[in-house]
Design a protein around this motif. Structure first.
Motif, PDB file in Angstrom:
ATOM      1  N   GLN A   1       0.766  -1.070  -0.022  1.00  0.00           N
ATOM      2  CA  GLN A   1       0.242  -0.075   0.245  1.00  0.00           C
ATOM      3  C   GLN A   1       0.901   1.308   0.066  1.00  0.00           C
ATOM      4  O   GLN A   1       0.532   2.250  -0.777  1.00  0.00           O
ATOM      5  CB  GLN A   1      -0.951   0.088   1.315  1.00  0.00           C
ATOM      6  CG  GLN A   1      -1.848  -1.031   1.213  1.00  0.00           C
ATOM      7  CD  GLN A   1      -3.142  -1.052   0.145  1.00  0.00           C
ATOM      8  OE1 GLN A   1      -3.507   0.152  -0.623  1.00  0.00           O
ATOM      9  NE2 GLN A   1      -2.992  -2.068  -0.894  1.00  0.00           N
ATOM     10  N   VAL A   2       2.015   1.128   0.582  1.00  0.00           N
ATOM     11  CA  VAL A   2       2.998   2.250   0.705  1.00  0.00           C
ATOM     12  C   VAL A   2       3.289   2.540  -0.565  1.00  0.00           C
ATOM     13  O   VAL A   2       3.605   3.767  -1.140  1.00  0.00           O
ATOM     14  CB  VAL A   2       4.011   2.085   1.872  1.00  0.00           C
ATOM     15  CG1 VAL A   2       5.163   3.058   1.652  1.00  0.00           C
ATOM     16  CG2 VAL A   2       3.312   2.163   2.991  1.00  0.00           C
ATOM     17  N   LYS A   3       3.860   1.482  -1.454  1.00  0.00           N
ATOM     18  CA  LYS A   3       4.287   1.514  -2.815  1.00  0.00           C
ATOM     19  C   LYS A   3       3.241   2.357  -3.679  1.00  0.00           C
ATOM     20  O   LYS A   3       3.473   3.104  -4.443  1.00  0.00           O
ATOM     21  CB  LYS A   3       4.511   0.091  -3.354  1.00  0.00           C
ATOM     22  CG  LYS A   3       5.084   0.295  -4.609  1.00  0.00           C
ATOM     23  CD  LYS A   3       5.627  -1.382  -5.127  1.00  0.00           C
ATOM     24  CE  LYS A   3       6.383  -1.275  -6.464  1.00  0.00           C
ATOM     25  NZ  LYS A   3       6.821  -2.835  -6.531  1.00  0.00           N
ATOM     26  N   LYS A   4       1.793   1.864  -3.391  1.00  0.00           N
ATOM     27  CA  LYS A   4       0.996   2.620  -4.283  1.00  0.00           C
ATOM     28  C   LYS A   4       0.983   4.021  -3.812  1.00  0.00           C
ATOM     29  O   LYS A   4       0.705   4.858  -4.858  1.00  0.00           O
ATOM     30  CB  LYS A   4      -0.583   2.042  -3.959  1.00  0.00           C
ATOM     31  CG  LYS A   4      -0.847   0.652  -4.391  1.00  0.00           C
ATOM     32  CD  LYS A   4      -2.277   0.190  -4.034  1.00  0.00           C
ATOM     33  CE  LYS A   4      -2.513  -1.189  -4.804  1.00  0.00           C
ATOM     34  NZ  LYS A   4      -3.806  -1.579  -4.207  1.00  0.00           N
ATOM     35  N   CYS A   5       0.950   4.463  -2.747  1.00  0.00           N
ATOM     36  CA  CYS A   5       1.216   5.961  -2.218  1.00  0.00           C
ATOM     37  C   CYS A   5       2.393   6.525  -3.084  1.00  0.00           C
ATOM     38  O   CYS A   5       2.139   7.648  -3.428  1.00  0.00           O
ATOM     39  CB  CYS A   5       1.447   6.096  -0.684  1.00  0.00           C
ATOM     40  SG  CYS A   5      -0.018   5.515   0.057  1.00  0.00           S
ATOM     41  N   VAL A   6       3.382   5.839  -3.080  1.00  0.00           N
ATOM     42  CA  VAL A   6       4.521   6.609  -3.888  1.00  0.00           C
ATOM     43  C   VAL A   6       4.091   6.799  -5.322  1.00  0.00           C
ATOM     44  O   VAL A   6       4.617   7.770  -5.652  1.00  0.00           O
ATOM     45  CB  VAL A   6       5.859   5.672  -3.591  1.00  0.00           C
ATOM     46  CG1 VAL A   6       7.017   6.085  -4.721  1.00  0.00           C
ATOM     47  CG2 VAL A   6       6.386   5.662  -2.253  1.00  0.00           C
ATOM     48  N   THR A   7       3.568   5.685  -5.980  1.00  0.00           N
ATOM     49  CA  THR A   7       3.059   5.851  -7.159  1.00  0.00           C
ATOM     50  C   THR A   7       2.232   6.969  -7.467  1.00  0.00           C
ATOM     51  O   THR A   7       2.186   7.770  -8.448  1.00  0.00           O
ATOM     52  CB  THR A   7       2.615   4.748  -7.882  1.00  0.00           C
ATOM     53  OG1 THR A   7       3.745   3.409  -7.709  1.00  0.00           O
ATOM     54  CG2 THR A   7       2.312   4.702  -9.277  1.00  0.00           C
ATOM     55  N   LEU A   8       1.019   7.135  -6.481  1.00  0.00           N
ATOM     56  CA  LEU A   8       0.319   8.256  -6.678  1.00  0.00           C
ATOM     57  C   LEU A   8       0.911   9.775  -6.290  1.00  0.00           C
ATOM     58  O   LEU A   8       0.550  10.493  -7.002  1.00  0.00           O
ATOM     59  CB  LEU A   8      -0.911   8.073  -5.710  1.00  0.00           C
ATOM     60  CG  LEU A   8      -1.697   6.725  -6.015  1.00  0.00           C
ATOM     61  CD1 LEU A   8      -2.724   6.493  -4.857  1.00  0.00           C
ATOM     62  CD2 LEU A   8      -2.568   7.039  -7.049  1.00  0.00           C
ATOM     63  N   MET A   9       2.076   9.615  -5.447  1.00  0.00           N
ATOM     64  CA  MET A   9       2.416  11.006  -5.206  1.00  0.00           C
ATOM     65  C   MET A   9       3.386  11.488  -6.268  1.00  0.00           C
ATOM     66  O   MET A   9       3.597  12.652  -6.571  1.00  0.00           O
ATOM     67  CB  MET A   9       3.247  10.957  -4.020  1.00  0.00           C
ATOM     68  CG  MET A   9       2.470  10.572  -2.552  1.00  0.00           C
ATOM     69  SD  MET A   9       1.474  12.345  -2.426  1.00  0.00           S
ATOM     70  CE  MET A   9       2.532  13.452  -2.240  1.00  0.00           C
TER      71      MET A   9
END
Length: 153
Positions: free
Chosen positions: A125-133
């Motif tokens: 989920q943190v990886k998804k946040c990185v991609t979204l940011m």
């Protein structure tokens, strides 16, 4: 002499390259102990910073977040799973000053007692946040490389 000192001070002050800004950051949040479903949620969290991009975009993902409360929540606590699990996120421009590298560091990650998610689930989920940011922008054609440093077993 005083005039020279004053002139130097006035020349140095405007050279500051940072300015305080208010933005939002994607974080993986979970209200531990609530009666709601057991699920992680990615939310936009307000964030104030004076650091430059893209560094703050990534480090803010793992910053603690204690939401404001009306007093009905007796012991407000950090609800950012990256922070709670000890997952650190950092990132900066690569040598070409165009592409960006983000690092998700799990070396000190630890599953807190009573939490239902594994370190791997939270890291995903943190990886998804990185991609979204840092979404792909065709105007600048920069690439995002995400590197995950696993915990030593």
């Amino acid at each position: 002499m005083k005039l020279l000192l004053l002139t130097l001070c006035l020349m140095i002050l405007p050279l500051s390259a940072t300015s305080l800004q208010l933005s939002s950051v994607k974080q993986v949040v979970y209200l531990h102990g609530s009666d709601t479903e057991i699920e992680m949620t990615i939310m936009d969290i307000p964030f104030a910073t004076a650091y430059s991009s893209p560094e703050w975009l990534f480090s803010a993902i793992s910053s603690p977040f204690i939401p404001a409360t009306d007093g009905s929540w007796r012991d407000p606590s950090d609800i950012n799973l990256a922070s709670i699990y000890g997952i650190k996120v950092s990132g900066t421009y690569k040598e070409n000053n165009k592409d960006v590298e983000a690092i998700i560091d799990l070396t000190n990650a630890k599953k807190p007692e009573g939490y239902p998610f594994s370190i791997e689930e939270v890291a995903e989920q943190v990886k998804k946040c990185v991609t979204l940011m840092y979404p792909y922008d065709p105007k600048i054609d920069s690439k995002l490389e995400i590197r995950v440093i696993k915990a030593k077993e």
